[in-house]
Design a protein around this motif. Structure first.
Motif, PDB file in Angstrom:
ATOM      1  N   LYS A  22       0.841  -1.211   0.000  1.00  0.00           N
ATOM      2  CA  LYS A  22       0.000   0.000   0.000  1.00  0.00           C
ATOM      3  C   LYS A  22       0.870   1.253   0.000  1.00  0.00           C
ATOM      4  O   LYS A  22       0.460   2.311   0.504  1.00  0.00           O
ATOM      5  CB  LYS A  22      -0.926   0.012   1.225  1.00  0.00           C
ATOM      6  N   ALA A  60       2.863   7.070   0.663  1.00  0.00           N
ATOM      7  CA  ALA A  60       1.875   7.748  -0.200  1.00  0.00           C
ATOM      8  C   ALA A  60       0.805   8.445   0.620  1.00  0.00           C
ATOM      9  O   ALA A  60      -0.239   8.825   0.085  1.00  0.00           O
ATOM     10  CB  ALA A  60       1.253   6.765  -1.175  1.00  0.00           C
ATOM     11  N   ALA A  62      -1.710   9.482   4.195  1.00  0.00           N
ATOM     12  CA  ALA A  62      -2.717   8.888   5.086  1.00  0.00           C
ATOM     13  C   ALA A  62      -3.521   7.848   4.311  1.00  0.00           C
ATOM     14  O   ALA A  62      -3.717   7.979   3.100  1.00  0.00           O
ATOM     15  CB  ALA A  62      -3.644   9.986   5.589  1.00  0.00           C
ATOM     16  N   ILE A  64      -6.343   6.525   2.723  1.00  0.00           N
ATOM     17  CA  ILE A  64      -7.588   7.175   2.277  1.00  0.00           C
ATOM     18  C   ILE A  64      -8.815   6.306   2.605  1.00  0.00           C
ATOM     19  O   ILE A  64      -9.896   6.822   2.845  1.00  0.00           O
ATOM     20  CB  ILE A  64      -7.500   7.511   0.770  1.00  0.00           C
TER      21      ILE A  64
HETATM   22  N1  COA Z   1      -4.239   5.285   1.051  1.00  0.00           N
HETATM   23  C1  COA Z   1      -4.613   4.016   0.910  1.00  0.00           C
HETATM   24  N2  COA Z   1      -4.105   3.190  -0.031  1.00  0.00           N
HETATM   25  C2  COA Z   1      -3.175   3.693  -0.848  1.00  0.00           C
HETATM   26  C3  COA Z   1      -2.728   5.029  -0.751  1.00  0.00           C
HETATM   27  C4  COA Z   1      -3.306   5.844   0.262  1.00  0.00           C
HETATM   28  N3  COA Z   1      -2.914   7.094   0.457  1.00  0.00           N
HETATM   29  N4  COA Z   1      -1.808   5.247  -1.712  1.00  0.00           N
HETATM   30  C5  COA Z   1      -1.670   4.088  -2.378  1.00  0.00           C
HETATM   31  N5  COA Z   1      -2.503   3.152  -1.858  1.00  0.00           N
HETATM   32  C6  COA Z   1      -2.659   1.768  -2.288  1.00  0.00           C
HETATM   33  C7  COA Z   1      -3.464   1.635  -3.555  1.00  0.00           C
HETATM   34  O1  COA Z   1      -4.859   1.636  -3.261  1.00  0.00           O
HETATM   35  C8  COA Z   1      -2.980   0.314  -4.081  1.00  0.00           C
HETATM   36  O2  COA Z   1      -3.595  -0.723  -3.349  1.00  0.00           O
HETATM   37  P1  COA Z   1      -4.192  -2.022  -4.131  1.00  0.00           P
HETATM   38  O3  COA Z   1      -3.001  -2.568  -4.875  1.00  0.00           O
HETATM   39  O4  COA Z   1      -4.676  -2.903  -3.038  1.00  0.00           O
HETATM   40  O5  COA Z   1      -5.248  -1.504  -5.034  1.00  0.00           O
HETATM   41  C9  COA Z   1      -1.506   0.302  -3.706  1.00  0.00           C
HETATM   42  O6  COA Z   1      -1.376   1.229  -2.638  1.00  0.00           O
HETATM   43  C10 COA Z   1      -0.581   0.739  -4.814  1.00  0.00           C
HETATM   44  O7  COA Z   1      -1.052   2.014  -5.292  1.00  0.00           O
HETATM   45  P2  COA Z   1      -1.385   2.304  -6.846  1.00  0.00           P
HETATM   46  O8  COA Z   1      -2.321   3.470  -6.887  1.00  0.00           O
HETATM   47  O9  COA Z   1      -1.812   1.043  -7.540  1.00  0.00           O
HETATM   48  O10 COA Z   1       0.075   2.704  -7.369  1.00  0.00           O
HETATM   49  P3  COA Z   1       0.417   3.672  -8.584  1.00  0.00           P
HETATM   50  O11 COA Z   1       1.888   3.535  -8.772  1.00  0.00           O
HETATM   51  O12 COA Z   1      -0.474   3.452  -9.729  1.00  0.00           O
HETATM   52  O13 COA Z   1       0.078   5.153  -8.038  1.00  0.00           O
HETATM   53  C11 COA Z   1       0.093   6.944  -6.418  1.00  0.00           C
HETATM   54  C12 COA Z   1       0.808   5.690  -6.953  1.00  0.00           C
HETATM   55  C13 COA Z   1       0.876   7.402  -5.179  1.00  0.00           C
HETATM   56  C14 COA Z   1       0.109   8.053  -7.483  1.00  0.00           C
HETATM   57  C15 COA Z   1      -1.375   6.625  -6.037  1.00  0.00           C
HETATM   58  O14 COA Z   1      -1.385   5.426  -5.263  1.00  0.00           O
HETATM   59  C16 COA Z   1      -2.060   7.711  -5.263  1.00  0.00           C
HETATM   60  O15 COA Z   1      -2.448   8.722  -5.833  1.00  0.00           O
HETATM   61  N6  COA Z   1      -2.231   7.502  -3.951  1.00  0.00           N
HETATM   62  C17 COA Z   1      -2.934   8.436  -3.091  1.00  0.00           C
HETATM   63  C18 COA Z   1      -2.039   9.596  -2.737  1.00  0.00           C
HETATM   64  C19 COA Z   1      -2.747  10.602  -1.851  1.00  0.00           C
HETATM   65  O16 COA Z   1      -3.711  11.242  -2.251  1.00  0.00           O
HETATM   66  N7  COA Z   1      -2.230  10.731  -0.644  1.00  0.00           N
HETATM   67  C20 COA Z   1      -2.663  11.747   0.269  1.00  0.00           C
HETATM   68  C21 COA Z   1      -3.610  11.261   1.240  1.00  0.00           C
HETATM   69  S1  COA Z   1      -3.948  12.624   2.347  1.00  0.00           S
END
Ligand code: COA
Length: 252
Positions: A22, A60, A62, A64
């Motif tokens: 994650k 990445a 908190a 979400i």
């Molecule tokens: N909360 C919960 N889960 C998260 C997470 C977060 N902030 N960031 C990543 N993950 C999880 C994804 O849901 C995914 O889980 P899954 O494989 O069970 O579906 C796993 O981590 C890998 O993330 P993924 O999105 O598939 O990787 P990516 O390389 O395509 O994208 C990011 C990476 C960082 C761009 C994208 O994960 C993202 O935008 N994350 C949220 C970032 C965010 O808004 N953080 C601020 C919160 S206040």
């Protein structure tokens, strides 16, 4: 498996976020383990704490998935509980270093901002995407960022610019140093080893002074400096250092 790996090497403690699948998203469970780790004797007795992330990211942000149904009372309870970990890390007496690679977003960046030094490798990618989720950085991150880069730049980063790389983070003063890919932890350990050789009470006092002086009037800041000096000058570590210097044989 534990969500935080605690490794102690001599006077240095390395805490690794271990939620690779994650991207080290900061769930309540992970924050609780981090709280437990920093209360642990191994950390309390160390001279420097290094924070890093396993796998492809520092963090990445908190988790979400845990945002659902957050009402005012549960948010207050969160900050009285595991959400306090950011402040607790900032309040540690010894220096702390974040070794950053990959994603360092949202709460992940807030966690890094709660440390004293941020060393990023060239793969690091920063951002505060909270506004897109209809919220704001609220674990001390908005406050620390504004203090670090000023309100204008902080607004730019929080409102206009979704991501920035290690070079830009360095130019802004958000990170202390940029190193080649894969080298952040190595460099952090080097800095930690150097910090661990310094007189601990002086290190703690300087850290506290640097954190408090921006909040203080000029007079209060001077008082912090002079009271700090008065307290430190009497310690064994200071008297011994001065003694060692004055007794040094300076014959050519
Ligand atoms: N909360 C919960 N889960 C998260 C997470 C977060 N902030 N960031 C990543 N993950 C999880 C994804 O849901 C995914 O889980 P899954 O494989 O069970 O579906 C796993 O981590 C890998 O993330 P993924 O999105 O598939 O990787 P990516 O390389 O395509 O994208 C990011 C990476 C960082 C761009 C994208 O994960 C993202 O935008 N994350 C949220 C970032 C965010 O808004 N953080 C601020 C919160 S206040």
């Amino acid at each position: 498996m534990s969500l935080i790996d605690v490794r102690r090497e001599e006077d240095i403690c390395v805490l690794t976020l271990q939620r690779e699948g994650k991207l080290n998203a900061l769930s309540g469970a992970l924050e609780q383990e981090l709280l437990d780790a920093i209360s642990d004797e191994a950390v309390r007795r160390s001279r420097c704490v290094v924070l890093t992330g396993a796998g492809k990211a520092f963090s990445a942000g908190a988790d979400i998935n845990e945002f659902a149904d957050a009402d005012a009372a549960s948010i207050a309870a969160y900050y009285a509980g595991t959400g306090d970990v950011y402040e607790r890390i900032a309040a540690l007496p010894m220096p702390t270093i974040a070794a950053i690679h990959g994603w360092c977003l949202g709460g992940g960046l807030e966690l890094a901002l709660a440390t004293d030094f941020r060393i990023a490798d060239e793969t690091a990618a920063f951002g505060l995407p909270e506004v897109e989720l209809g919220i704001l950085p609220s674990s001390g991150g908005a406050y620390r960022l504004v203090r670090l880069v000023g309100p204008g730049r902080a607004k730019e980063l929080m409102l206009l610019r979704r991501r920035f790389d290690a070079a830009e983070a360095h130019a802004l003063g958000v990170v202390t140093e940029v190193v080649p890919a894969g080298k952040a932890i190595e460099r952090a350990l080097e800095c930690a080893a150097e910090l661990a050789t310094l007189p601990p009470l002086a290190v703690e006092t300087i850290k506290r002074a640097a954190d408090l002086i921006p909040e203080a009037s000029r007079e209060a800041a001077m008082l912090i400096e002079r009271l700090g000096y008065a307290a430190l000058a009497q310690t064994d570590e200071a008297t011994k250092a001065v003694d060692d210097f004055t007794r040094r044989d300076r014959r050519p």
